[in-house]
Design an enzyme around this catalytic site. Structure first.
Site, short mmCIF file in Angstrom:
data_model
loop_
_atom_site.label_atom_id
_atom_site.label_comp_id
_atom_site.label_asym_id
_atom_site.label_seq_id
_atom_site.Cartn_x
_atom_site.Cartn_y
_atom_site.Cartn_z
N ASP A 16 0.83 -1.20 0.00
CA ASP A 16 0.00 0.00 0.00
C ASP A 16 0.87 1.26 0.00
OD1 ASP A 16 0.96 0.30 2.61
OD2 ASP A 16 -0.91 -0.34 3.55
N GLN A 17 0.25 2.40 0.18
CA GLN A 17 0.96 3.67 0.15
C GLN A 17 2.03 3.77 1.24
OE1 GLN A 17 -1.63 7.03 0.47
NE2 GLN A 17 -0.19 8.41 -0.49
#
Length: 142
Positions: A16-17
């Site tokens: 994810d980010q």
């Protein structure tokens, strides 16, 4: 008790980010572990589906301990936690290469007819699977 082990290389697309494995990907890895366990027992989930039987998830739980990141390897360990002839609970531990636990969890399943979702008795429909699950399931501690 049989414990199946599957190594998975963490891909960039699975993060994810924040740069850690997105939580839902652990559920996919649990599926990989279940499939590996079934194969280690000498059976094929794909063949069971061709026979008109599916095994939907009834319940799933995951406890996140430490993040895995891109470039690391996940070690997925899977076993039969509980089995009663109709329902199966698989246990999971997903660890880093150094053995540090990243995620633990379980999933509960039943086998049902694909067309009607009516539960079936594994013991009656797949007696060899039943015998293997009885033999390899986790035994209660005394």
């Amino acid at each position: 008790m049989l414990v199946s082990t599957k190594e998975i290389a963490v891909r960039y697309a699975e993060t994810d980010q924040m740069g850690v494995v997105y939580h839902a990907n652990y559920l996919v890895w649990m599926e990989v572990g279940r499939t590996a366990l079934i194969e280690d027992l000498g059976f094929s989930y794909a063949q069971m589906e061709r026979d008109g039987i599916i095994s939907p998830v009834l319940d799933i739980q995951a406890s996140y301990k430490k993040p895995l990141r891109y470039g690391e390897k996940a070690i997925v360990k899977t076993w039969i936690e509980e089995y009663d002839g109709i329902r199966i609970t698989y246990g999971y531990e997903i660890s880093k290469e150094d053995g540090e636990l990243a995620v633990s969890g379980f999933s509960k399943h039943a086998c049902v007819l694909k067309d009607s979702f009516r539960p079936i008795s594994i013991k009656k429909k797949f007696p060899t699977w039943h015998q293997a699950y009885e033999k390899e399931k986790k035994q209660p501690e005394q």
